[in-house]
Motif scaffolding. Structure first.
Motif, PDB file in Angstrom:
ATOM      1  N   GLU A  54      76.619  60.533  97.081  1.00  0.00           N
ATOM      2  CA  GLU A  54      77.483  61.189  96.098  1.00  0.00           C
ATOM      3  C   GLU A  54      77.842  62.587  96.597  1.00  0.00           C
ATOM      4  O   GLU A  54      76.970  63.392  96.899  1.00  0.00           O
ATOM      5  N   ASN A  55      79.124  62.880  96.680  1.00  0.00           N
ATOM      6  CA  ASN A  55      79.603  64.086  97.348  1.00  0.00           C
ATOM      7  C   ASN A  55      79.087  65.387  96.737  1.00  0.00           C
ATOM      8  O   ASN A  55      78.650  66.283  97.449  1.00  0.00           O
ATOM      9  N   ARG A  56      79.171  65.518  95.428  1.00  0.00           N
ATOM     10  CA  ARG A  56      78.756  66.779  94.801  1.00  0.00           C
ATOM     11  C   ARG A  56      77.251  66.998  94.953  1.00  0.00           C
ATOM     12  O   ARG A  56      76.799  68.126  95.178  1.00  0.00           O
ATOM     13  N   ARG A  58      75.368  65.859  97.386  1.00  0.00           N
ATOM     14  CA  ARG A  58      75.149  66.194  98.797  1.00  0.00           C
ATOM     15  C   ARG A  58      75.497  67.659  99.051  1.00  0.00           C
ATOM     16  O   ARG A  58      74.783  68.365  99.760  1.00  0.00           O
ATOM     17  N   CYS A  59      76.553  68.138  98.441  1.00  0.00           N
ATOM     18  CA  CYS A  59      76.950  69.540  98.570  1.00  0.00           C
ATOM     19  C   CYS A  59      75.871  70.460  97.998  1.00  0.00           C
ATOM     20  O   CYS A  59      75.528  71.481  98.618  1.00  0.00           O
ATOM     21  N   ARG A  60      75.311  70.112  96.838  1.00  0.00           N
ATOM     22  CA  ARG A  60      74.255  70.933  96.226  1.00  0.00           C
ATOM     23  C   ARG A  60      73.033  71.033  97.135  1.00  0.00           C
ATOM     24  O   ARG A  60      72.469  72.109  97.330  1.00  0.00           O
ATOM     25  N   ILE A  61      72.617  69.898  97.722  1.00  0.00           N
ATOM     26  CA  ILE A  61      71.444  69.915  98.596  1.00  0.00           C
ATOM     27  C   ILE A  61      71.742  70.689  99.880  1.00  0.00           C
ATOM     28  O   ILE A  61      70.900  71.434 100.385  1.00  0.00           O
ATOM     29  N   PHE A 127      81.987  67.703 102.802  1.00  0.00           N
ATOM     30  CA  PHE A 127      81.362  66.801 101.828  1.00  0.00           C
ATOM     31  C   PHE A 127      82.269  65.649 101.399  1.00  0.00           C
ATOM     32  O   PHE A 127      82.055  65.037 100.363  1.00  0.00           O
ATOM     33  N   ALA A 128      83.269  65.337 102.217  1.00  0.00           N
ATOM     34  CA  ALA A 128      84.074  64.138 101.977  1.00  0.00           C
ATOM     35  C   ALA A 128      83.268  62.920 102.419  1.00  0.00           C
ATOM     36  O   ALA A 128      82.285  63.040 103.156  1.00  0.00           O
ATOM     37  N   HIS A 129      83.670  61.750 101.950  1.00  0.00           N
ATOM     38  CA  HIS A 129      82.973  60.503 102.297  1.00  0.00           C
ATOM     39  C   HIS A 129      84.020  59.431 102.563  1.00  0.00           C
ATOM     40  O   HIS A 129      84.793  59.075 101.677  1.00  0.00           O
ATOM     41  N   ALA A 144      88.180  68.432 100.777  1.00  0.00           N
ATOM     42  CA  ALA A 144      86.748  68.541 100.506  1.00  0.00           C
ATOM     43  C   ALA A 144      86.371  67.707  99.288  1.00  0.00           C
ATOM     44  O   ALA A 144      87.144  67.584  98.336  1.00  0.00           O
ATOM     45  N   LEU A 145      85.191  67.099  99.350  1.00  0.00           N
ATOM     46  CA  LEU A 145      84.604  66.334  98.241  1.00  0.00           C
ATOM     47  C   LEU A 145      85.426  65.107  97.841  1.00  0.00           C
ATOM     48  O   LEU A 145      85.268  64.580  96.753  1.00  0.00           O
ATOM     49  N   THR A 146      86.289  64.659  98.734  1.00  0.00           N
ATOM     50  CA  THR A 146      87.099  63.466  98.464  1.00  0.00           C
ATOM     51  C   THR A 146      86.362  62.218  98.936  1.00  0.00           C
ATOM     52  O   THR A 146      85.605  62.267  99.900  1.00  0.00           O
TER      53      THR A 146
END
Length: 196
Positions: A54-56, A58-61, A127-129, A144-146
């Motif tokens: 999950e992108n968000r 993963r970004c937090r970690i 943080f895209a996937h 980003a985050l897409t």
């Protein structure tokens, strides 16, 4: 899958961090070491590979690791092909049989999943996937985050905005704005995404 890549690269994997599982449980025959609190205590002794889909999250970690000064590992599966001129940021994971072609740029914390193809001169945001078998033509921009779903395709030269979801099997034939969900062939906006 991320642990499997690390092991295939000959790395030592101490275990997993998971704030939802009980310490001592095992995954992939490796122990759950603890959650973020464990990382704060042991941060100088380990490096971290991001195994969160999950992108968000993963970004937090990633940001937690950055704040703690923990080294983030970029992992490339031995069967993946990454051009010498491609640039990969910290914490990127490239899965089995993925292809990243010349002059592509993949920003921090992105996932290029199994069999995904990133053609020349593409830019993948942080943080895209890209899900398995997603395909980007040349000179594509992914924000980003897409998240691109299974077997989604983006035609050459097109751009997909930030925090957008492209449904499985969709074909993006024109630019897509940020924070929407698109699906179909050709891909059409289905709805706006809610703010986090």
């Amino acid at each position: 899958m991320v642990a499997d890549i690390a092991l295939a690269r000959g790395m030592t994997v101490a275990g997993f961090l998971d704030d939802r599982a009980l310490e001592g449980q095992r995954v992939f025959d490796l122990p759950i070491l603890g959650g973020p609190a464990w990382l704060e205590v042991c941060r100088s002794e380990v490096s971290v590979a991001l195994g969160i889909g999950e992108n968000r999250a993963r970004c937090r970690i990633y940001k937690l690791c950055e704040r703690l000064g923990v080294t983030l590992v970029t992992l490339i599966h031995p069967t993946a092909t990454v051009a010498a001129s491609a640039q990969l940021g910290a914490g990127v994971v490239v899965m089995a049989q993925a292809v990243i072609n010349p002059d592509a740029r993949v920003a921090n914390g992105a996932i290029i999943n199994s069999g995904a193809i990133v053609e020349h001169d593409c830019e993948i945001g942080a943080f895209a996937h890209l899900s398995p078998n997603a395909t980007l033509g040349g000179n594509v921009r992914v924000g980003a985050l897409t998240h691109l779903g299974l077997a989604a395709s983006v035609l050459p030269g097109k751009a997909v905005g930030e925090e957008t979801v492209v449904g499985a099997g969709a074909v993006v034939t024109s630019d897509v704005p940020s924070r929407v969900v698109v699906a179909g062939v050709p891909a059409r906006i289905q709805r706006q995404r809610e703010e986090p």
